[in-house]
Design an enzyme around this catalytic site. Structure first.
Site, PDB file in Angstrom:
ATOM      1  N   ASP A 108     -22.135   4.776 -27.288  1.00 40.41           N
ATOM      2  CA  ASP A 108     -21.502   4.508 -25.997  1.00 40.41           C
ATOM      3  C   ASP A 108     -22.300   3.405 -25.328  1.00 40.41           C
ATOM      4  O   ASP A 108     -23.161   2.795 -25.950  1.00 40.41           O
ATOM      5  CB  ASP A 108     -21.489   5.809 -25.169  1.00 40.41           C
TER       6      ASP A 108
ATOM      7  N   ASP B 103     -13.916  11.736 -21.931  1.00 42.87           N
ATOM      8  CA  ASP B 103     -14.522  10.503 -22.445  1.00 42.87           C
ATOM      9  C   ASP B 103     -15.488  10.897 -23.553  1.00 42.87           C
ATOM     10  O   ASP B 103     -16.677  11.139 -23.319  1.00 42.87           O
ATOM     11  CB  ASP B 103     -15.228   9.736 -21.332  1.00 42.87           C
ATOM     12  N   ILE B 104     -14.945  10.988 -24.774  1.00 42.04           N
ATOM     13  CA  ILE B 104     -15.729  11.540 -25.882  1.00 42.04           C
ATOM     14  C   ILE B 104     -16.027  10.490 -26.945  1.00 42.04           C
ATOM     15  O   ILE B 104     -16.908  10.685 -27.764  1.00 42.04           O
ATOM     16  CB  ILE B 104     -15.014  12.760 -26.509  1.00 42.04           C
ATOM     17  N   LYS B 105     -15.306   9.380 -26.945  1.00 38.06           N
ATOM     18  CA  LYS B 105     -15.525   8.277 -27.908  1.00 38.06           C
ATOM     19  C   LYS B 105     -15.802   8.777 -29.321  1.00 38.06           C
ATOM     20  O   LYS B 105     -16.701   8.282 -29.995  1.00 38.06           O
ATOM     21  CB  LYS B 105     -16.647   7.363 -27.412  1.00 38.06           C
ATOM     22  N   ARG B 106     -15.038   9.753 -29.790  1.00 41.45           N
ATOM     23  CA  ARG B 106     -15.186  10.224 -31.155  1.00 41.45           C
ATOM     24  C   ARG B 106     -14.440   9.309 -32.110  1.00 41.45           C
ATOM     25  O   ARG B 106     -13.604   8.480 -31.679  1.00 41.45           O
ATOM     26  CB  ARG B 106     -14.653  11.661 -31.292  1.00 41.45           C
TER      27      ARG B 106
END
Lengths: 307, 307
Positions: A108, B103-106
Site C-alpha cells: 500500500d 480498503d484491502i488491496k488484495r
C-alpha cells in the site's frame, strides 16, 4: 532470519517450503466431523478443522523441512475465526522451529504499508507497551505501488532481522498481462527484479539478502534471467507440482553454490492423500501421505539440481 | 450496490467517502484511557479504543455521507483483536445504512483471489451451511497479477451485487516507478485502466459499472486521461487533503453528469480536531470537529466541481 533459513535448508538438504493453504475439501471427513460436532457448521467449526488438519501435517513433516508458507487468504475467507487458525498455525510452526513465510501479498502507500509491516513482522506501540500481531518471519509483498510502499517493510525487516519476498513474476497464467509488458526493450518484471536487487543491496545476511523475490516455477526462462538480475536475492518459487512447474525446470533458479531458491508446494503436499500415488495411505493416514510426498519432492528437486 | 452508492451520493449531495483509518495517536487520550483501564495496554485495549473512536465519528457524520472506507491495515497491525474492531466497524456502518468500501488491496492467483473475494464480499460454504466473513460492500483490489487474479472477485461481485475498485494509479509519490512506465507509447496505468473498462463492461448497474478504479487525487492530468479511458467506471479518489490533493484538481475525475467519482479523506476528517482550523472543538468534541470537517469538505468539492 535469512541466515536461519539457509542454515535450515542446508541441514535438511531440502530447498523446499510447504504451503499451508488449507481448503475445507482437502480436510478428511473425520476431522471436519469432529470440529463440526464441537462448534457446528460455523466459521468457528471450519477454523477448528483447519487448525487440527494443519497441526497433524506439521507434526508429520516438520523435521524434514526448513519452512512453511501459510497463505493467509485461505484463513481470511473464514473471517476472524479463520485468522485465529492462521495465528495458531504460525505460533505452532515457530514452536517447531520452522521458518514461517506469511504469504500475505500486502502492499500500500507508505503509512499503510508500515501498519502491515508492523502487524505481520514487527511490534506495535500501545501506550507504554509494545505488542506483536501476527509475527511471521518473512512475508510476501506486492510492488505495484513502488518504493514508498516497500520501504516500510524493509525498515521493519532491518530492525527485526526478518525478511521479504517481493512479487516479481507470479506463477499464474495471466501474470504476463502487465508483468511481461515491454518497456524500452525490457519486460516490467525485469525492472521490478532490478529494484529488488537494489532494495536488497544494503540488507545482507551472511551470503544472501533478506529482501528476496517471488518468481513462478512455470516460467523457467524468466527465472534464468531474473537469477542473474538479482544474484544475492533468495527466490521463493511457487507453481511446482499442482500448478504445472516441473523439477527439471528449477535449475536456473539456483546459484552455483546450490542455494538461492526455495521451492513451494502446497496442495501437492497437504492434500497428497487425495492423489492416486498416495491413495494407499487413506483418509486416516493423510499426514503420513504428506510426509511421503515431502520426501519424494526433496528427492525430485535434489536430483534435478544435481545435489 | 453501485446503484445504492450513486443514490446515496445524490441524496446527500456528497461525492465523498470518509476513510476510517485510525492510528492510536489520533485517538483522544480520554478514549485511550477508558479502553486501557478496562483491557490494559494490550492489543485488546488498542482495538477497544479504535472501535469507540470509530463509533463516535460514525455517529457524528453518518447522515452527511454515502460511504465509509475502513483501511484494513490500520486494524491488522493489532492482529486478531484489531481485525475484530474492523469487523465491528463494518457491521455498525452497515446498520447506519452506509456503503462500506473495504480498503484491502488484495490480489493473488485465481484460487487464492477467490478465497479473498469470498471472505470479504461473499459467503463461504461450511458443510451444509454458508457463512459470511467480513462482508463489505466494495473492496479495493491490486491488479499486478492480471485477469485471473481479478476474475474471482468479479464473479463474486456478480452473484452478490457488490463491487470493486481496482488500483490503476495510486496517490503516493513513487507510484510512477512502475505504474508510469511507458509501453508502446502509453503508460502502464493506462493499460490497467483499459483492462478495468473491459472487465467492467458486462458488470453494469443502471448507469455505471460496479467494477471501478482507484486513481489518486495527486495526479489530475492522469485522472483526466483515465476518466476518458474508463467512462463507465466509478473512480475512487484518495489523496485529497492530507496527502496534498486540492479540490480544484478534482473536476477531471467527474463525468458531465456530475457523477463518476467519489473522493476520500481519512486523516483530514477523523483527526480534524488536531488541525488548527478545528482546534476550538477540543479533544472532548473530536467527533463534532469531524462533522464540521465533512461539511467543509462537501462544500469545497461541490464548489470546485460547480454543483
Amino acid at each position: 532470519m535469512i541466515n536461519k533459513l539457509i542454515t535450515k535448508i542446508q541441514k535438511t538438504n531440502a530447498p523446499i517450503v510447504v504451503g499451508l493453504d488449507p481448503m475445507l475439501n482437502y480436510i478428511p471427513k473425520q476431522i471436519q466431523k469432529r470440529a463440526f460436532d464441537e462448534y457446528g457448521e460455523t466459521l468457528e467449526g471450519a477454523a477448528e478443522a483447519i487448525w487440527q488438519y494443519n497441526k497433524e501435517i506439521v507434526d508429520a513433516v516438520y523435521d524434514l523441512i526448513p519452512a512453511v508458507k501459510p497463505q493467509i487468504a485461505m484463513y481470511e475467507q473464514f473471517g476472524i475465526e479463520g485468522l485465529k487458525a492462521f495465528k495458531k498455525t504460525i505460533d505452532y510452526c515457530k514452536q517447531k522451529d520452522l521458518v514461517v513465510i506469511g504469504d500475505i501479498k500486502r502492499g500500500d502507500i507508505g503509512s499503510t504499508s508500515e501498519a502491515y509491516a508492523i502487524g505481520h513482522l514487527g511490534k506495535v506501540t500501545i501506550g507504554s507497551k509494545t505488542c506483536r500481531g501476527f509475527d511471521e518471519d518473512f512475508v510476501t509483498v506486492n510492488p505495484y505501488l513502488g518504493t514508498d510502499g516497500i520501504k516500510p517493510f524493509i525498515d521493519v525487516c532491518k530492525s527485526e532481522k526478518k525478511g521479504l519476498f517481493i512479487l516479481v513474476k507470479t506463477s499464474n497464467q495471466s501474470s504476463g498481462e502487465f508483468q511481461d509488458r515491454f518497456i524500452d526493450g525490457k519486460p516490467l518484471y525485469e525492472y521490478v527484479g532490478e529494484k529488488v536487487a537494489e532494495w536488497g543491496a544494503d540488507c545482507m545476511g551472511d551470503s544472501y539478502s533478506y529482501i528476496g523475490a517471488v518468481v513462478g516455477a512455470t516460467y523457467p526462462e524468466m527465472g534464468k534471467v531474473l537469477r542473474k538480475v538479482m544474484p544475492k536475492s533468495f527466490i521463493l518459487v511457487p507453481g511446482y507440482g499442482a500448478q504445472g512447474g516441473k523439477a527439471s525446470d528449477l535449475l536456473p533458479y539456483f546459484n552455483e553454490d546450490g542455494l538461492g531458491a526455495i521451492i513451494n508446494s502446497s496442495r501437492g503436499i497437504i492434500a497428497a492423500y487425495k492423489q492416486e500415488a498416495y491413495a494407499q495411505f487413506g483418509d486416516a493416514s493423510f499426514a503420513d501421505a504428506s510426509r511421503q510426498a515431502v520426501l519424494d519432492m526433496i528427492k525430485d528437486i535434489n536430483e534435478a539440481i544435481g545435489k
